[in-house]
Structures are given as C-alpha cells and as structure tokens.
Write a protein that holds these residues in place. Sequence first.
Motif, short mmCIF file in Angstrom:
data_model
loop_
_atom_site.label_atom_id
_atom_site.label_comp_id
_atom_site.label_asym_id
_atom_site.label_seq_id
_atom_site.Cartn_x
_atom_site.Cartn_y
_atom_site.Cartn_z
N ASP A 12 -27.61 -1.55 26.88
CA ASP A 12 -27.02 -2.55 27.78
C ASP A 12 -25.50 -2.48 27.75
O ASP A 12 -24.82 -3.25 28.40
CB ASP A 12 -27.50 -3.96 27.42
CG ASP A 12 -27.08 -4.38 26.05
OD1 ASP A 12 -26.57 -3.53 25.29
OD2 ASP A 12 -27.25 -5.57 25.71
N GLU A 63 -22.44 4.38 33.37
CA GLU A 63 -23.03 3.26 34.10
C GLU A 63 -24.40 3.64 34.68
O GLU A 63 -25.37 2.90 34.53
CB GLU A 63 -22.08 2.80 35.21
CG GLU A 63 -22.66 1.64 35.99
CD GLU A 63 -21.59 0.72 36.55
OE1 GLU A 63 -20.44 1.18 36.72
OE2 GLU A 63 -21.92 -0.44 36.80
N GLN A 64 -24.47 4.80 35.33
CA GLN A 64 -25.75 5.28 35.85
C GLN A 64 -26.46 6.19 34.84
O GLN A 64 -27.66 6.07 34.63
CB GLN A 64 -25.53 6.04 37.16
CG GLN A 64 -25.40 5.13 38.38
CD GLN A 64 -26.51 4.09 38.47
OE1 GLN A 64 -27.69 4.41 38.37
NE2 GLN A 64 -26.14 2.83 38.63
N TYR A 79 -22.63 -3.74 30.34
CA TYR A 79 -22.80 -3.46 31.77
C TYR A 79 -23.42 -4.67 32.45
O TYR A 79 -24.07 -5.48 31.80
CB TYR A 79 -23.71 -2.23 31.95
CG TYR A 79 -23.03 -0.94 31.60
CD1 TYR A 79 -22.04 -0.42 32.43
CD2 TYR A 79 -23.37 -0.25 30.44
CE1 TYR A 79 -21.39 0.76 32.10
CE2 TYR A 79 -22.73 0.94 30.10
CZ TYR A 79 -21.74 1.44 30.94
OH TYR A 79 -21.10 2.59 30.61
N GLU A 138 -29.41 -6.67 34.59
CA GLU A 138 -30.41 -6.67 35.66
C GLU A 138 -30.86 -8.09 35.92
O GLU A 138 -30.92 -8.90 35.01
CB GLU A 138 -31.63 -5.85 35.23
CG GLU A 138 -31.35 -4.37 35.14
CD GLU A 138 -32.52 -3.66 34.49
OE1 GLU A 138 -33.61 -3.71 35.07
OE2 GLU A 138 -32.33 -3.08 33.42
N ALA A 167 -35.94 -6.19 32.68
CA ALA A 167 -35.38 -5.28 31.66
C ALA A 167 -36.37 -5.00 30.53
O ALA A 167 -36.05 -5.13 29.35
CB ALA A 167 -34.07 -5.85 31.12
N ASP A 213 -33.25 2.27 25.77
CA ASP A 213 -32.58 1.27 26.61
C ASP A 213 -31.21 0.94 26.04
O ASP A 213 -31.06 0.75 24.83
CB ASP A 213 -33.41 -0.02 26.66
CG ASP A 213 -34.69 0.19 27.45
OD1 ASP A 213 -34.67 1.05 28.34
OD2 ASP A 213 -35.68 -0.49 27.14
N ARG A 257 -26.75 6.24 31.80
CA ARG A 257 -27.46 5.62 30.67
C ARG A 257 -28.95 5.44 30.96
O ARG A 257 -29.76 5.39 30.05
CB ARG A 257 -26.81 4.29 30.29
CG ARG A 257 -27.01 3.20 31.31
CD ARG A 257 -26.07 2.03 31.07
NE ARG A 257 -26.09 1.11 32.18
CZ ARG A 257 -26.72 -0.08 32.15
NH1 ARG A 257 -27.33 -0.49 31.07
NH2 ARG A 257 -26.70 -0.85 33.21
N HIS A 258 -29.30 5.33 32.26
CA HIS A 258 -30.72 5.14 32.60
C HIS A 258 -31.55 6.38 32.31
O HIS A 258 -32.77 6.32 32.25
CB HIS A 258 -30.86 4.73 34.06
CG HIS A 258 -30.22 3.40 34.34
ND1 HIS A 258 -30.63 2.24 33.73
CD2 HIS A 258 -29.18 3.05 35.14
CE1 HIS A 258 -29.88 1.23 34.15
NE2 HIS A 258 -28.98 1.70 34.99
N ASP A 259 -30.89 7.53 32.14
CA ASP A 259 -31.61 8.77 31.82
C ASP A 259 -31.75 8.99 30.32
O ASP A 259 -32.36 9.97 29.88
CB ASP A 259 -30.89 9.97 32.45
CG ASP A 259 -30.79 9.81 33.97
OD1 ASP A 259 -31.74 9.25 34.56
OD2 ASP A 259 -29.76 10.24 34.55
#
Length: 428
Positions: free
Chosen positions: A40, A29-30, A70, A73, A104, A38, A32-34
């Motif tokens: 979703d 969940e978090q 997920y 945004e 996004a 991109d 994935r931002h690293d």
Amino acid sequence: MKDAGFNISPTFEKCQNISEVADYIKKWEQARHDLPLDTDGIVIKVNSYAQQEELGFTSKSPRWAIAYKYETESASTALKSITYQVGRTGAITPVAELEPVHLAGTVVKRASLHNANEIERLDLCENDFVFVEKGGEIIPKVTGVNTELRNQEAQKIQFIENCPECGTELVRQEGEAVHYCPNEMGCPPQIKGKIEHFIQRKAMNIDGLGPETIDQLFANDLIKDPSDLYTLTHDQLITLDRFGVRSVNKLLKGIDKSIEESNFPQLLFALGIRFVGSTVANKLAHHFKNIDGLMQASFEELVNIPEIGERIANSVRIYFKDEQNIAYIERLRSHKLPLELEVQEEPVSDSNLLEGKTFVVSGVFTTFSRDGLKASIQANGGKVVSSISKKLNYLVAGEKMGPSKLEKAEKLGTTIISEAEYIALIEQ
Ligand SMILES: [Zn+2]
C-alpha cells in the motif's frame, strides 16, 4: 547485505535527491500491482547515519524515515445500521454496519465513522450507499455517500443521546467532536478499559492479567476499579474458573511486583486522565514531584509548564476536582503505590582521595569486579572515563587487557597501575 549473501528485495533504490524519490514513487504506482505481494506504499529513509543522528526522533518515531501511502482503493456498499462503541475514556465511536463488500483483498462489514461531526460532514442518512476505503488503519472508513442512490424520504442519522452500555445521558464538551459517557465509575466498558489501561507495560506493568481475566474479575464483583487489584487474595482467585494455583500465584506476584518496580510517572499515566499520555505524565511527574502538588496545581500553574496546553490543563483540573477520583487515589495510596518521585540517593562517598583524578579501567581483576572497581573509584572522588588520552591520570590494568590500549597508554606516558597499586592508593 547483498554482498554478504542475504536475500534482499530487488525493488529498493538509492535516490540522490527528492525528485528521484518522487520518480520512484511514480514508477511503482502501477508497477506495484505486478509484485507477488500486496503493497500500500513505500518507505523512504535517509541512509546517512550522521544525518539520521542530526534529525533524531520525535517521541513516537524517527524523523529520518517516513511511509508514503498510495491512494487507497475504495468500494461502494449499503449502510445497514449504525452501532456505537464505548471506549476506555467513555468516548463514543459510531460504527457503520455495512452490507459486506470486497475491498483490497478482504471483506469489509464495518467501518468507523469517528464522531458526530463526521456523520454531519458526510450528511449521512439511513440506508445510504456509502464509499469505503482502507487506509493505514486496520478499520476501514466511510469516505463519502453516493447521493444519487439515496431514497429521498430517508431520515438523517441522529446521534444517540444515551450510553448504549449504561444508559447515562451523553455529554459533549464545547469545541470537542467526541461525545462521552460521563459515568466513568459505573459504565462497564469504561471500568474494564481503565483496568486494561492501568496494567499495561508502560503503566503499572502487571503480568498474568489479560482482558479475559479482567472480564472475569469484574463479572465476579472482585474489582470495580484498578485499586481493587491490590486487595485480591489467593482464596478469592482460586475459586474462579480456569484459575489454578500457578495462575493465581503468577497474578499475585505480578501485582506485588507492580508496587515494587513501578514509579510515579508510570502511575500517573496509569490513572488514565484524559489527554495525559506517558510523555505528558512524565513531564507532570517531574515538575510536581508528587501527586499532592499536582492535585493542588491551578490552571495557570499547569499551562505555564512547557508543552502543557490548555486542553491538558483543563483535563487535569477536572480530574482532580472529582471526589470519586480523590477517593480512588487515596485507595491507591493505602496500597503503597508510588505517588511521588523517588529521591535519587547520592552515592556514599568513602573519601575524596582521588578527587580531580581520571581513571581508565581495563582488563580482569581479582579483588574487585570491573564495575566494583569503577564504583570504588567514584566513591573516593575519582572519575572513570572510557578512553585513554593525554590528560588521563591513571590506567588501572588488569589481566587480559587489550594490547592496543596498553601500547597507547605507554606511548602517551600514562601512569599504569595494577589492582594492588590501586588498593594501596586508596588505603593511604
Ligand atoms: Zn456508559
């Protein structure tokens, strides 16, 4: 694949049960931002082939694979105005025109409002500040209104009463969320949309005709509905801009091919009757066998067909009550389009000499092709099977037959015959 040297994603994991799947979802969940790209959501698949087979498919997708999305945004921005799009079926879709906002990774200027109920649900007023989200769809959607920023004198959004394309008064059937423009035969986006629907691959599959060409043919008064495609001539097309001899020939060939190669279920889908998608069209075509049976079917008869509900039945009844639609179907009939199921012809049988006998055909032959040999066996009443078993009557062995098959046949004591012996057998 990794063992074979392929470059695979390092993020996948094999989970033993659903709680491990839930842990995996949580973990990313978090994280994935690293990732350097991109994302979703994630895809969850059952990896056992046996279970995949047992689960099977719906008409649209496998039951053993699903996407987890997920939370998306969201962003807040100002509503500038509302525009209305007219679709192929005359359905009116309200679209929010927005003050451009970053969301996004892209700039969002428009968002779908779906229908009047949705505008009502959002309690949308002019010049409101709205929240937009990008879900799975390409078009972002408005998910809420920031009422704190609302001007107290703002007017509620009033849904339009007339079609923005042709001016006809809109209708909304009881129980339906969507407004429709009823001018099916005269509203330009509906006419063009019908033609685009008609020519698509799952429908009449006409090559050489895209949306731009349809616009052009419509603008030049050459087509008013899909049946007019079958009246187009070389002389008419060659005068159009961007049309050379090659593109004219390609289009005319594509149109001819659509008569020869399409079938009744495809044509029924191509008509674009509301709620009759290709699966439903297939069902109705096989139930009624031809268009005339379907045209005369009562509501009761329709709803008695498995999986045909009241909504579809109603829509079919409404479609065939309309004289313009009947005239359209008659025009299609006059162009020799398939308005009935083709009767499956029984293969001509030469004899019943081989009745009750089973055959395996293997190797290369001289008089027959392998398929020709199989057809000959069937035409004489025999049955072609794929594997050698104790019950098998004959193995017809050609050149270059696999040694393992031969060995198995010999072991089981199967009668092995050559092509010449087979010919002798049927020429008894
Ligand atoms: Zn209209």
